[in-house]
Design an enzyme around this catalytic site. Sequence first.
Site, PDB file in Angstrom:
ATOM      1  CB  CYS A  28      -6.228 -58.196  30.551  1.00 60.70           C
ATOM      2  SG  CYS A  28      -7.020 -56.747  29.827  1.00 60.70           S
ATOM      3  CG  HIS A 540      -5.838 -30.350  22.055  1.00 54.52           C
ATOM      4  ND1 HIS A 540      -4.553 -30.472  21.592  1.00 54.52           N
ATOM      5  CD2 HIS A 540      -5.803 -30.697  23.368  1.00 54.52           C
ATOM      6  CE1 HIS A 540      -3.774 -30.889  22.569  1.00 54.52           C
ATOM      7  NE2 HIS A 540      -4.504 -31.029  23.667  1.00 54.52           N
TER       8      HIS A 540
END
Length: 618
Positions: A28, A540
């Site tokens: 892309c 986290h």
Amino acid sequence: MSKKYTKLANSIVQLVGGKENIRNLIHCQTRLRFDLADESKVDTKALQQLDGVAGVISSGGQFQVVIGTHVAEVYEEVVPLLAAIDQTADHSEGKNKNFLSLAIEFISTSFSPIIPAMSGAGMIKALLALLVLFKVVSNESQTYYIVNFMADAVFYFLPFFLANTAARKLKCNPYLAMALAGVLLHPNFTALVAEGNAVQLFAMPVRLVGYGASVIPIMLIVIVQSFIEKFFNRIIPNAVKIVFVPMLTILITGVIALVAVGPLGSYVGEFIAAGFNGIRAVAPWAPAVIVGTLLPIMVMFGIHTSIGPLDVLQLTSVGYANIFGPGAMVSNIATGVAALVASTRTKDQKEKQVATSGGITALMGITEPALYGVALPKKYPLIATMIGGGLGGLYAGLSGASRFATGSSGLPAIPLYIGEDISNVINILIAIAITMVTTAVATYFLSLRFEKQDNKAEKTSESVIAVDSIAINSPINGEMLELSQVQDEAFASGMLGQGVAFEPSEGKIVAPFNGEVVTLFPTKHAIGLVSENGVELLIHVGLNTVELNGKYFEAHVSQGDKVIQGQTLLTFDLAKLKEAGYVTQTPVIVTNTANYKEVKHDSFGIKNNQNTMLTIQV
């Protein structure tokens, strides 16, 4: 062909498992997109560290290597290395994709090669709108008529383009697929549709519907073609295969297309169009806010290419597009502004250069250099981008800003928003202005804290220059795992920094060193620390636990607090998290990994807060 990227191309092919592991490759605007036989053969860490690679992502059945705006040059040097690939070989071993992954991969791979054609046509329509606006040409002139159908040609004949790319993805004959697209768009069939009289084919009714600019019917037809063509290739002798396989494939698939699959696709398209109108009626602001806020995360995980085609579907269904485009526009602008402001706030000359060039590129619609080079490493530009993009998206959604052709989402794409009502382009300009101002303000004020921390870390490092290594204890009791085992690509890939993860045995997080709480998320599921000698650590708790909005979590410190090793920072109800279905893996990341020679983990297995977790070589 330039040989500038020969070494990089060879390294990439080798690290993704060699040419034998590559089934297909496209690119892309910024990424090489590999379809691999077995992703377990990829050396992800080595790829991530390769000079010239900004990041790696596995998403939607594709393995994506983020290069930057010069990806086409790298692609040109990779392709010759794959020339010996047997495209007909069965590479299915090792692949275990669910239906959703296959569908996302199919849509993304089918649309990616034709984006330049759609973007070019969209920009022609934008130019024509400007010429009409400034009265250079009249919308009743022959010039307008001809230039307009030059641009419309790409969209009207979209089934031809999709037939080709979808067939290549499904490994069937792209020219037979294009022949079937020709059946849908043939002038004689168009004439039957215009007449409106009932039509039958072998005593079966044919639904009279125009397939120009349609998307879903041809993609379903090519799927049917792939099965029929492969069936006849198996049973017809080689001596007559070249004649009878194409004949039977076109005839049988053509009949099925006109009486069943084509009408089914048209019904699906009409349903989708009704859905778009329903969203616009109930919550027209929602798509632009969601995309405007979360696009950087979508880009990071590579799912934006699967959402972008929604605009094409909407455009071909209702004549305008506002599901993806407006949100993408303000998010890209926000990324550029955040990077440019960050370039004025950092004292590091290399960071200034990366932020400046990445910011300008992002304003033009290509955000990966700014995202991977600035926003993610420095963190606060990413936060500011999401704030500014969300607010700009809110205005774009509430005002109904829409684009009337597809193209990139940057400043050059503003003319895509020019329609019959000039207020539409005014609304997107206001949304961009809101984005720029709020992003710049947010970036500046966040930099007051974050850049100060960076400077403090640098000074601390200078003061302890004689220290060879830093040992960090575990902040949690439980089983220590490799970071690559985390079920979240952003952590597992090391994009956010090196570290380890834990499967907790109890719901308590303690300070692994003496230091300061620099970040405490409002949802209490994550905490950021900086040690006295400058190590920045992110802890986290669980994956996607932000969704709980603090439920089952309790903070025992506040942002800015000084902490000592072993002090309780957070507690959480581990049993409730598991009962609610959340993955409790807890990544512990050194977010300023780049400041150190090496981040080494201790032996894996059961740990407590008296055991060493990491050793950092300074």
